[in-house]
Design an enzyme around this catalytic site. Structure first.
Site, PDB file in Angstrom:
ATOM      1  N   GLY A  15       0.323  -1.079  -0.022  1.00  0.00           N
ATOM      2  CA  GLY A  15       0.143   0.182   0.064  1.00  0.00           C
ATOM      3  C   GLY A  15       1.140   1.373  -0.377  1.00  0.00           C
ATOM      4  N   ALA A  26      15.071  10.581  -2.306  1.00  0.00           N
ATOM      5  CA  ALA A  26      15.996  10.968  -1.168  1.00  0.00           C
ATOM      6  C   ALA A  26      17.285   9.984  -1.265  1.00  0.00           C
ATOM      7  CB  ALA A  26      16.387  10.820   0.736  1.00  0.00           C
ATOM      8  N   ARG A  76       1.034  -5.604  -5.189  1.00  0.00           N
ATOM      9  CA  ARG A  76       1.304  -6.628  -4.053  1.00  0.00           C
ATOM     10  C   ARG A  76       1.150  -7.426  -5.176  1.00  0.00           C
ATOM     11  NH1 ARG A  76      -1.037  -3.960   0.535  1.00  0.00           N
ATOM     12  NH2 ARG A  76      -2.130  -2.556   0.513  1.00  0.00           N
ATOM     13  N   GLY A 106       6.245  -2.179   3.586  1.00  0.00           N
ATOM     14  CA  GLY A 106       5.733  -1.998   4.757  1.00  0.00           C
ATOM     15  C   GLY A 106       5.672  -3.873   4.720  1.00  0.00           C
ATOM     16  N   ASP A 107       4.670  -4.692   5.880  1.00  0.00           N
ATOM     17  CA  ASP A 107       4.995  -5.775   6.381  1.00  0.00           C
ATOM     18  C   ASP A 107       5.299  -6.829   5.038  1.00  0.00           C
ATOM     19  OD1 ASP A 107       4.940  -8.269   8.224  1.00  0.00           O
ATOM     20  OD2 ASP A 107       2.862  -8.424   6.849  1.00  0.00           O
ATOM     21  N   THR A 130       4.405   2.775   5.509  1.00  0.00           N
ATOM     22  CA  THR A 130       3.407   2.290   5.839  1.00  0.00           C
ATOM     23  C   THR A 130       2.583   3.443   6.469  1.00  0.00           C
ATOM     24  OG1 THR A 130       1.700   0.385   6.592  1.00  0.00           O
ATOM     25  CG2 THR A 130       4.382   0.206   7.345  1.00  0.00           C
ATOM     26  N   ASP A 132       0.464   1.621   8.212  1.00  0.00           N
ATOM     27  CA  ASP A 132      -0.962   1.272   9.385  1.00  0.00           C
ATOM     28  C   ASP A 132       0.521   1.085  10.553  1.00  0.00           C
ATOM     29  OD1 ASP A 132      -2.238   0.574   7.830  1.00  0.00           O
ATOM     30  OD2 ASP A 132      -1.279  -1.337   6.942  1.00  0.00           O
ATOM     31  N   ASP A 134       2.558  -1.284  11.643  1.00  0.00           N
ATOM     32  CA  ASP A 134       3.307  -2.579  12.726  1.00  0.00           C
ATOM     33  C   ASP A 134       4.290  -2.897  12.486  1.00  0.00           C
ATOM     34  OD1 ASP A 134       2.953  -2.421   9.252  1.00  0.00           O
ATOM     35  OD2 ASP A 134       1.423  -3.675   9.321  1.00  0.00           O
ATOM     36  N   ARG A 176      -5.377  -2.032   9.018  1.00  0.00           N
ATOM     37  CA  ARG A 176      -5.090  -3.536   8.574  1.00  0.00           C
ATOM     38  C   ARG A 176      -5.477  -4.211  10.207  1.00  0.00           C
ATOM     39  NH1 ARG A 176      -0.660  -6.416   5.282  1.00  0.00           N
ATOM     40  NH2 ARG A 176       0.631  -4.761   6.424  1.00  0.00           N
ATOM     41  N   LYS A 218     -25.473  12.849  27.426  1.00  0.00           N
ATOM     42  CA  LYS A 218     -23.824  13.057  26.287  1.00  0.00           C
ATOM     43  C   LYS A 218     -25.187  13.055  24.973  1.00  0.00           C
ATOM     44  CE  LYS A 218     -19.554  12.960  26.184  1.00  0.00           C
ATOM     45  NZ  LYS A 218     -18.484  11.926  26.438  1.00  0.00           N
ATOM     46  N   GLN A 259      -7.558   7.991   3.464  1.00  0.00           N
ATOM     47  CA  GLN A 259      -6.337   8.240   4.481  1.00  0.00           C
ATOM     48  C   GLN A 259      -4.618   8.371   4.104  1.00  0.00           C
ATOM     49  OE1 GLN A 259      -7.823   6.046   8.307  1.00  0.00           O
ATOM     50  NE2 GLN A 259      -9.187   5.752   7.338  1.00  0.00           N
TER      51      GLN A 259
END
Ligand code: F6P
Length: 327
Positions: A15, A26, A76, A106-107, A130, A132, A134, A176, A218, A259
């Site tokens: 992702g 960079a 992916r 990522g992962d 990523t 996430d 994670d 995820r 409330k 996001q």
């Protein structure tokens, strides 16, 4: 420096995350500064298999530090998980005389890398990209700050309209199987409840808290749900609340891929620049099969095999704090 790499490949995989372009910039500029040629591998491992590879110049990364997405595109790749796929990818690296790789992802990216580098000994370093957050071996990942701020901005807006109509909102965020986006955005927005995969969702508790809030009038109640909490994500939580409290005006909002996009925050641009630079320097110094991360403000390197999912450290103390602050 340590080893003699004259041609380096760089790819983004999995992702996309805001800040990946800053990391590519960079990597390219650090390599060229050190007289190493750089090849952009498009669409991650899939592009490696298909030989979708182009030489990059310093101008190719001009004016991208502020842009979301990834100029190299991403994918992916299922094919890369097969022996044949890996053999094709290796053949393409040989064809282009690529002697080292920088992997941004990522992962799944590092999981794939572990198998590939067991078979074919190509020096490689990694950069954690990523939303996430994670991965082990780093306090944060490129894109997490931007994604969380995007979620915060959206939930703040939802609270405005929730307040105007006296509504209850269930807001589902990404992550995820990691609850960091939910936890951080939920805390920052003063959510009444936060449901994350790391903790079993006790739906009776959730319903009781809504009931209690009802009794004390409330009227606004925002529940932030991570997409893979064990109860079934935003949809399931929304349905149960609607069934139990038919009189409440309840709405569901799934934030989704919003996001993942957008201009990276200052923090993500700085992190990506630091880690992209560090990953190239490390490779040229002879480090391999390691990901560059930042822990306590310092750049550190962790073997690929150790960065892929461990139990994420989301503490019960944080969740208890949320109860207190939203009471
Ligand atoms: O890993 C990043 C991420 O955005 C997760 O938060 C989410 O579960 C997943 O990717 C969505 O993947 P896709 O864009 O392939 O649907």
């Amino acid at each position: 420096m340590g080893i003699n790499i004259k041609k380096l490949g760089v790819l983004t995989s999995g992702g996309d995350s805001p800040g990946m372009n800053a990391a590519i910039r960079a990597v390219v500029r650090t390599a060229l500064y050190n007289n190493v040629e750089v090849f952009g591998i498009h669409r991650g491992y899939q592009g490696m298999i298909e030989g979708d590879i182009d030489k990059m110049q310093t101008t190719d990364v001009s004016n991208i530090i502020q842009r979301g997405g990834t100029i190299l595109k991403t994918a992916r790749s299922q094919e890369f998980m097969t022996d044949e796929g890996m053999a094709k990818a290796y053949a393409q690296l040989k064809k282009h005389d690529i002697e080292g790789l920088v992997l941004i992802g990522g992962d799944g990216t590092f999981r794939g890398a572990v198998h590939f580098f067991e078979k074919y000994n190509i020096p490689a370093t990694g950069v954690p990209g990523t939303i996430d957050k994670d991965l082990s071996g780093t306090d944060t990942t490129i894109g997490f700050d931007t994604a969380t701020n995007t979620a915060v901005e959206a939930i703040d807006k939802i609270r405005d309209t929730a307040e105007a109509h006296d509504r209850l909102f269930v807001v589902e965020v990404m992550g995820r199987d990691a609850g960091f986006i939910a936890l951080h955005s939920g805390i920052a927005c003063g959510a009444e409840d936060i449901l994350i995969p790391e903790q079993k969702t006790n739906i009776d508790d959730v319903l009781n808290r809504i009931d209690k809030d009802e009794h004390r009038k409330k009227q606004v109640h925002i529940i932030v749900v991570s997409e893979h909490d064990d109860f079934g994500g935003g949809n399931m939580v929304f349905q149960v609340i609607k069934d139990r409290f038919p009189v409440l005006d309840t709405r569901l909002c799934i934030l989704g891929h919003i996001q993942r996009g957008g201009s990276p925050s200052c923090a993500d641009r700085v992190l990506a620049s630091r880690l992209g630079h560090a990953a190239v320097i490390a490779l040229l110094q002879g480090k391999t099969q390691v990901m560059a991360g930042v822990i306590n403000g310092e750049v550190v390197f962790t073997p690929f095999s150790k960065v892929v999912k461990s139990e994420p450290p989301i503490g019960a103390d944080m969740l208890e704090m949320i109860r207190v602050l939203s009471s």
